[in-house]
Design an enzyme around this catalytic site. Sequence first.
Site, PDB file in Angstrom:
ATOM      1  N   LYS A   1      12.537  -3.169  -2.934  1.00 49.78           N
ATOM      2  CA  LYS A   1      11.999  -4.069  -1.896  1.00 49.78           C
ATOM      3  C   LYS A   1      11.097  -5.149  -2.484  1.00 49.78           C
ATOM      4  CE  LYS A   1       9.823  -1.199   0.856  1.00 49.78           C
ATOM      5  NZ  LYS A   1      10.062   0.083   0.198  1.00 49.78           N
TER       6      LYS A   1
ATOM      7  N   ARG B   1      10.026   2.470 -13.522  1.00 50.62           N
ATOM      8  CA  ARG B   1       9.017   1.495 -13.089  1.00 50.62           C
ATOM      9  C   ARG B   1       7.647   1.854 -13.677  1.00 50.62           C
ATOM     10  NH1 ARG B   1       8.565   0.062  -6.792  1.00 50.62           N
ATOM     11  NH2 ARG B   1       7.235   1.863  -6.464  1.00 50.62           N
TER      12      ARG B   1
ATOM     13  N   ARG C   1       0.934   2.766 -10.725  1.00 53.45           N
ATOM     14  CA  ARG C   1       0.549   3.182  -9.379  1.00 53.45           C
ATOM     15  C   ARG C   1       0.346   4.691  -9.311  1.00 53.45           C
ATOM     16  NH1 ARG C   1       4.414   0.398  -4.976  1.00 53.45           N
ATOM     17  NH2 ARG C   1       3.960   2.365  -3.982  1.00 53.45           N
TER      18      ARG C   1
HETATM   19  P1  AMP Z   1       4.659   0.614  -0.762  1.00 54.64           P
HETATM   20  O1  AMP Z   1       3.911  -0.258  -1.716  1.00 54.64           O
HETATM   21  O2  AMP Z   1       5.367  -0.165   0.317  1.00 54.64           O
HETATM   22  O3  AMP Z   1       5.555   1.589  -1.456  1.00 54.64           O
HETATM   23  O4  AMP Z   1       3.555   1.496   0.014  1.00 54.64           O
HETATM   24  C1  AMP Z   1       2.699   2.373  -0.690  1.00 54.64           C
HETATM   25  C2  AMP Z   1       2.022   3.327   0.281  1.00 54.64           C
HETATM   26  O5  AMP Z   1       1.237   2.584   1.222  1.00 54.64           O
HETATM   27  C3  AMP Z   1       2.955   4.166   1.137  1.00 54.64           C
HETATM   28  O6  AMP Z   1       3.415   5.327   0.477  1.00 54.64           O
HETATM   29  C4  AMP Z   1       2.053   4.502   2.319  1.00 54.64           C
HETATM   30  O7  AMP Z   1       1.099   5.490   1.974  1.00 54.64           O
HETATM   31  C5  AMP Z   1       1.285   3.199   2.499  1.00 54.64           C
HETATM   32  N1  AMP Z   1       1.991   2.270   3.411  1.00 54.64           N
HETATM   33  C6  AMP Z   1       2.538   1.049   3.107  1.00 54.64           C
HETATM   34  N2  AMP Z   1       3.065   0.468   4.185  1.00 54.64           N
HETATM   35  C7  AMP Z   1       2.866   1.336   5.215  1.00 54.64           C
HETATM   36  C8  AMP Z   1       3.219   1.322   6.588  1.00 54.64           C
HETATM   37  N3  AMP Z   1       3.884   0.291   7.128  1.00 54.64           N
HETATM   38  N4  AMP Z   1       2.857   2.390   7.344  1.00 54.64           N
HETATM   39  C9  AMP Z   1       2.180   3.422   6.817  1.00 54.64           C
HETATM   40  N5  AMP Z   1       1.833   3.517   5.520  1.00 54.64           N
HETATM   41  C10 AMP Z   1       2.176   2.483   4.725  1.00 54.64           C
END
Ligand code: AMP
Length: 193
Positions: A13, A127, A139
């Site tokens: 993404k 990654r 991360r």
């Molecule tokens: P990402 O960077 O999109 O993989 O998001 C990392 C983490 O942020 C996820 O595993 C969730 O803990 C939190 N997170 C990101 N976007 C959301 C969302 N829309 N709703 C709830 N938690 C989110």
Amino acid sequence: MRLVLLGAPGSGKGTQATKIVDRHNIAHLSTGDMLRAAAASGSATGKALQDKMKRGELVSDDTVVAIVAERLGQDGIDNGYILDGFPRTVGQAIALDKVLAERGEKLDAVIELQVVASDLIDRIVARAAQAKAKGEPVRADDNPETFKLRLQAYEEQTAPLVDYYGSKGVLKSVNGMQPMDQVTTAIQSAIGN
Ligand code: AMP
């Protein structure tokens, strides 16, 4: 152009969002990035967010909807935006519909990156290794144990959005297992370049 990018953790993404942003000159609204910034603040709320994210759990709908609604009220989105990682639950999608309706806007497309879950773990490990090799921070949730929980959260809470947006006629599904450039090309043709 207003887009949503939907896909499991490790589906690419972030990479694809960056390419769409550059091509269409729209804003990149990543809730993961926004939440990581909020978590780094050192406040009690930030610490609670950090704990949830480290465990691979989703942050509450109310928290994330408030963050997105606030961002949509700020500058820099006149040309449109791509929501990367939001919505992630049907509740968030309903809240987004409401925010968009209040603004007199609608989504042009929801792009779903379709991937094979069992292959994603290798991507996450790669990654993390790449970030480490570049001297970048890795991360806290990019490890196989947490990744499995993030994937489970995706399958249980986010995958239902495919039907949600499918029934609204805005869903564009793209094979996310192709080489990166081919995924980009497929997205471009799905959204009419
Ligand atoms: P990402 O960077 O999109 O993989 O998001 C990392 C983490 O942020 C996820 O595993 C969730 O803990 C939190 N997170 C990101 N976007 C959301 C969302 N829309 N709703 C709830 N938690 C989110």
